[in-house]
Motif scaffolding. Structure first.
Motif, mmCIF file in Angstrom:
data_model
loop_
_atom_site.group_PDB
_atom_site.id
_atom_site.type_symbol
_atom_site.label_atom_id
_atom_site.label_comp_id
_atom_site.label_asym_id
_atom_site.label_seq_id
_atom_site.Cartn_x
_atom_site.Cartn_y
_atom_site.Cartn_z
ATOM 1 N N HIS A 45 0.829 -1.203 0.000
ATOM 2 C CA HIS A 45 0.000 0.000 0.000
ATOM 3 C C HIS A 45 0.866 1.256 0.000
ATOM 4 C CE1 HIS A 45 -3.529 -2.439 1.096
ATOM 5 N NE2 HIS A 45 -2.689 -3.103 1.861
ATOM 6 N N GLU A 46 0.396 2.276 -0.679
ATOM 7 C CA GLU A 46 1.010 3.599 -0.577
ATOM 8 C C GLU A 46 0.805 4.089 0.859
ATOM 9 O OE1 GLU A 46 2.754 5.061 -2.866
ATOM 10 O OE2 GLU A 46 2.231 3.799 -4.594
ATOM 11 N N ALA A 47 1.680 4.951 1.325
ATOM 12 C CA ALA A 47 1.602 5.455 2.706
ATOM 13 C C ALA A 47 0.232 6.051 3.014
ATOM 14 C CB ALA A 47 2.699 6.489 2.939
ATOM 15 N N ASP A 48 -0.373 6.750 2.058
ATOM 16 C CA ASP A 48 -1.684 7.377 2.282
ATOM 17 C C ASP A 48 -2.800 6.362 2.482
ATOM 18 O OD1 ASP A 48 -0.466 9.822 1.981
ATOM 19 O OD2 ASP A 48 -1.212 10.160 -0.050
ATOM 20 N N ASN A 49 -2.568 5.111 2.092
ATOM 21 C CA ASN A 49 -3.586 4.073 2.198
ATOM 22 C C ASN A 49 -3.228 3.000 3.214
ATOM 23 O OD1 ASN A 49 -5.268 5.175 0.180
ATOM 24 N ND2 ASN A 49 -3.943 4.300 -1.385
ATOM 25 N N PHE A 50 -2.250 3.291 4.066
ATOM 26 C CA PHE A 50 -1.817 2.336 5.087
ATOM 27 C C PHE A 50 -1.737 3.092 6.407
ATOM 28 C CE2 PHE A 50 1.375 -0.553 7.093
ATOM 29 C CZ PHE A 50 0.658 -1.727 6.969
ATOM 30 N N LEU A 51 -2.865 3.164 7.074
ATOM 31 C CA LEU A 51 -3.000 4.002 8.255
ATOM 32 C C LEU A 51 -3.034 3.157 9.515
ATOM 33 C CD1 LEU A 51 -5.809 6.298 6.818
ATOM 34 C CD2 LEU A 51 -3.327 6.617 6.658
ATOM 35 N N PHE A 52 -2.317 3.624 10.548
ATOM 36 C CA PHE A 52 -2.280 2.918 11.823
ATOM 37 C C PHE A 52 -1.812 3.876 12.902
ATOM 38 C CE2 PHE A 52 1.780 2.439 9.759
ATOM 39 C CZ PHE A 52 2.702 2.706 10.762
ATOM 40 N N ASP A 53 -2.143 3.540 14.141
ATOM 41 C CA ASP A 53 -1.673 4.333 15.276
ATOM 42 C C ASP A 53 -0.296 3.826 15.663
ATOM 43 O OD1 ASP A 53 -1.283 4.987 18.218
ATOM 44 O OD2 ASP A 53 -3.068 6.151 17.716
ATOM 45 N N SER A 54 0.663 4.730 15.730
ATOM 46 C CA SER A 54 2.049 4.334 15.975
ATOM 47 C C SER A 54 2.351 4.018 17.437
ATOM 48 C CB SER A 54 3.000 5.413 15.471
ATOM 49 O OG SER A 54 2.776 6.618 16.178
ATOM 50 N N THR A 55 1.385 4.277 18.354
ATOM 51 C CA THR A 55 1.654 4.019 19.770
ATOM 52 C C THR A 55 0.518 3.335 20.512
ATOM 53 O OG1 THR A 55 0.865 6.216 20.404
ATOM 54 C CG2 THR A 55 3.239 5.995 19.948
ATOM 55 N N TYR A 56 -0.457 2.779 19.809
ATOM 56 C CA TYR A 56 -1.591 2.145 20.470
ATOM 57 C C TYR A 56 -1.109 1.054 21.419
ATOM 58 C CZ TYR A 56 -6.069 -0.148 21.192
ATOM 59 O OH TYR A 56 -7.189 -0.703 21.762
ATOM 60 N N LEU A 57 -1.671 1.030 22.627
ATOM 61 C CA LEU A 57 -1.336 0.092 23.705
ATOM 62 C C LEU A 57 0.132 0.180 24.137
ATOM 63 C CD1 LEU A 57 -3.361 -3.112 22.699
ATOM 64 C CD2 LEU A 57 -3.960 -1.363 24.385
ATOM 65 N N GLY A 58 0.760 1.331 23.874
ATOM 66 C CA GLY A 58 2.140 1.537 24.294
ATOM 67 C C GLY A 58 3.166 0.807 23.443
ATOM 68 N N ILE A 59 2.768 0.356 22.275
ATOM 69 C CA ILE A 59 3.690 -0.342 21.367
ATOM 70 C C ILE A 59 4.126 0.656 20.303
ATOM 71 C CG2 ILE A 59 3.937 -2.248 19.738
ATOM 72 C CD1 ILE A 59 1.603 -3.615 21.330
ATOM 73 N N GLU A 60 5.427 0.844 20.169
ATOM 74 C CA GLU A 60 5.989 1.799 19.218
ATOM 75 C C GLU A 60 6.127 1.156 17.841
ATOM 76 O OE1 GLU A 60 6.779 5.034 19.932
ATOM 77 O OE2 GLU A 60 6.118 4.784 22.021
ATOM 78 N N ARG A 61 5.231 1.531 16.927
ATOM 79 C CA ARG A 61 5.246 0.978 15.571
ATOM 80 C C ARG A 61 5.913 1.951 14.607
ATOM 81 N NH1 ARG A 61 0.751 0.490 18.003
ATOM 82 N NH2 ARG A 61 0.065 -1.570 18.648
ATOM 83 N N THR A 62 6.530 1.391 13.561
ATOM 84 C CA THR A 62 7.152 2.216 12.531
ATOM 85 C C THR A 62 6.435 1.995 11.209
ATOM 86 O OG1 THR A 62 8.733 0.555 11.733
ATOM 87 C CG2 THR A 62 9.381 1.840 13.697
ATOM 88 N N GLU A 63 6.896 2.654 10.168
ATOM 89 C CA GLU A 63 6.282 2.465 8.852
ATOM 90 C C GLU A 63 6.583 1.089 8.265
ATOM 91 O OE1 GLU A 63 9.430 4.809 6.029
ATOM 92 O OE2 GLU A 63 7.940 5.986 7.089
ATOM 93 N N ASP A 64 7.365 0.281 8.972
ATOM 94 C CA ASP A 64 7.611 -1.098 8.555
ATOM 95 C C ASP A 64 6.567 -2.071 9.109
ATOM 96 O OD1 ASP A 64 9.871 -0.543 7.015
ATOM 97 O OD2 ASP A 64 11.182 -0.622 8.767
#
Length: 126
Positions: A45-64
């Motif tokens: 997915h293009e970045a504009d179509n791949f949406l997520f919360d980067s810190t939900y439940l205290g988990i640090e997510r990246t664009e990977d």
């Protein structure tokens, strides 16, 4: 019987994507999915179509982030599900190098009669 959908940001190599599919397949085998039962759809997915919360439940997510949804037959124990999550996260950390924080897994459980593997037949129906 599982159908696996793997979603990630566009830009990873074919080798990277195939490694993700292989790790997920091997983890499922580890919790009792039959050998050769591999049906996967990997979508970028293009970045504009791949949406997520980067810190939900205290988990640090990246664009990977990799989102894995597995639709399979109901009936596995909580222990089997936990083992699956752990095997996927550990396997992806090893190859292709996805951080465990960037592994999101969702299970969808269905009754056996909800599958047709071809020929218009419900192969698992009683």
């Amino acid at each position: 019987m599982p159908l696996v959908r793997i979603d990630l940001r566009k830009g990873k190599s074919a080798t990277y994507r195939q490694a993700i599919g292989r790790v997920v397949y091997e983890a499922m085998i580890g919790v009792g999915v039959p050998a050769n039962d591999r049906f996967q759809v990997i979508t970028e997915h293009e970045a504009d179509n791949f949406l997520f919360d980067s810190t939900y439940l205290g988990i640090e997510r990246t664009e990977d982030l990799v989102i894995i949804q597995i639709t399979w037959n109901e009936g596995r124990t909580v222990e089997q599900k936990k083992a699956l999550y752990k095997a996927i996260a550990a396997g992806l950390a090893s190859m292709p190098g996805v951080r465990p924080q960037d592994v999101f897994v969702n299970l969808v459980e269905v009754k056996k009669e909800n599958w047709s593997f071809g020929n218009g037949v419900a192969q698992y129906a009683a």
